[in-house]
Design an enzyme around this catalytic site. Structure first.
Site, mmCIF file in Angstrom:
data_model
loop_
_atom_site.group_PDB
_atom_site.id
_atom_site.type_symbol
_atom_site.label_atom_id
_atom_site.label_comp_id
_atom_site.label_asym_id
_atom_site.label_seq_id
_atom_site.Cartn_x
_atom_site.Cartn_y
_atom_site.Cartn_z
ATOM 1 N N SER A 119 55.598 56.664 59.367
ATOM 2 C CA SER A 119 55.178 58.314 59.916
ATOM 3 C C SER A 119 54.187 58.877 61.032
ATOM 4 O O SER A 119 53.714 60.101 61.673
ATOM 5 C CB SER A 119 55.614 59.721 59.526
ATOM 6 O OG SER A 119 55.188 59.666 58.407
ATOM 7 N N HIS A 140 60.436 54.642 63.700
ATOM 8 C CA HIS A 140 60.823 56.059 62.661
ATOM 9 C C HIS A 140 61.859 56.622 62.821
ATOM 10 O O HIS A 140 61.989 57.449 63.813
ATOM 11 C CB HIS A 140 59.492 56.761 63.771
ATOM 12 C CG HIS A 140 59.010 58.166 62.747
ATOM 13 N ND1 HIS A 140 58.426 58.961 63.449
ATOM 14 C CD2 HIS A 140 59.361 58.499 61.016
ATOM 15 C CE1 HIS A 140 58.487 59.879 62.526
ATOM 16 N NE2 HIS A 140 59.229 59.754 61.256
ATOM 17 N N GLU A 152 62.271 57.223 67.289
ATOM 18 C CA GLU A 152 61.102 57.038 67.885
ATOM 19 C C GLU A 152 61.324 56.351 67.271
ATOM 20 O O GLU A 152 60.289 55.297 66.632
ATOM 21 C CB GLU A 152 60.612 58.327 67.131
ATOM 22 C CG GLU A 152 58.737 58.623 68.263
ATOM 23 C CD GLU A 152 58.082 59.530 67.075
ATOM 24 O OE1 GLU A 152 57.556 60.050 67.613
ATOM 25 O OE2 GLU A 152 58.203 59.416 66.066
ATOM 26 N N ASN A 190 55.701 63.012 64.913
ATOM 27 C CA ASN A 190 55.137 63.867 63.286
ATOM 28 C C ASN A 190 53.500 64.274 63.679
ATOM 29 O O ASN A 190 52.598 65.096 62.601
ATOM 30 C CB ASN A 190 54.710 62.826 62.422
ATOM 31 C CG ASN A 190 55.564 62.949 61.180
ATOM 32 O OD1 ASN A 190 56.868 63.052 61.640
ATOM 33 N ND2 ASN A 190 56.177 62.018 60.470
#
Length: 283
Positions: A119, A140, A152, A190
């Site tokens: 993250s 991710h 992601e 994040n």
């Protein structure tokens, strides 16, 4: 390349979710972690996840026992030699990740892509400790993995277009799409989410509102499915703290300083859903 067998390193919450999703989409999985105790817990979590999936999707998909049978649980990293793709999901700690990649790089075939499920940690930095930086890519996944259709994907400095194409094909085989972003700590999701969660913790710490009311405002005013503190409990407060610390270290910016209450709760073992209590209770 066909992705018949996938190595999944790390059998925590994310690793279990990735392994379940892969097995449900017909892949064979080698799930690796350090101890039999961790793997036994992973077996229990997988059984629960597969039963829940079967109940929610009656008449669709394979029998849970069949899916479970596609997963090989092991502490032997050498079994990753048969992997056609590797997804790493260990804790958000650079020293831990570095040692994992130095180890698996010697075992896994040179042409195999490494997907870093992180993250916040730099994909370029991970690639630098391998002999295949062009085949290292960020991936991710969101939690719970089997229910989230989007991933992601992060392009490291050396990641090639061919590796990105391979990652797209791999994720399509899991029933997922992806959005490719550049390699800066925290990426998109994040870099925003951890700030939001950390600031929500400050709100509780400063007595502005209770955790329940903070979450209620986000759900009722902004139509979010979960509030920021419920999300933190789902991810795990220890993971949240490590992610915020990585951002703080990476950007040297005070806006990423971890809330003292977050540190205190992690020290107390109040980690969220996985411990039974975080900002909310789950027992």
């Amino acid at each position: 390349m066909e992705f018949t067998t996938v190595g999944v390193v790390g059998a925590g919450v994310m690793g279990v979710g990735v392994a379940q999703n892969l097995a449900q989409t017909g892949h064979r999985v080698v799930l690796v972690d350090l101890t039999d105790e961790i793997l036994d817990n992973a077996r229990r979590e997988l059984s629960t996840g597969l039963r829940a999936h079967a109940l929610l999707n009656k008449g669709a998909g394979a029998d849970p026992a069949q899916v479970f049978g596609r997963i090989e649980f092991t502490t032997d990293y050498e079994l990753l030699a048969k992997a056609d793709f590797v997804v790493e999901n260990v804790t958000e700690d650079w020293d831990v990740k570095r040692k994992v990649y130095e180890r698996i790089d010697r075992i896994v075939r040179p042409e195999v892509v490494f997907a870093v499920n992180t993250s916040a940690i730099s994909i370029t930095r991970v690639g630098s400790v391998t002999t295949r930086p062009e085949r290292v890519i960020g991936m991710h996944f969101m939690n719970p993995v089997p229910m989230k259709p989007m991933v992601e994907v992060i392009r490291g400095h050396h990641t090639t277009p061919e590796t990105i194409d391979t990652a797209r094909r791999f994720l399509a085989g899991m029933g997922k799409d992806c959005i490719v972003v550049e390699d800066m700590p925290g990426f998109v999701s994040n870099r925003v989410l951890m700030l939001t969660i950390n600031e929500a913790v400050f709100l509780v710490q400063d007595g502005v509102a209770s955790a329940a009311d903070v979450d209620r405002i986000f759900k009722t005013c902004f139509d979010h499915r979960m509030g920021p503190l419920e999300t933190a409990d789902l991810i795990g407060l220890d993971t949240i703290l490590k992610s915020v610390e990585v951002l703080y270290e990476s950007y040297n910016d005070d806006k990423y300083r971890p809330a003292p209450l977050l540190k205190k709760m992690v020290a107390a073992g109040l980690l969220g859903r996985k411990s039974g209590e975080g900002f909310h209770k789950y027992r």
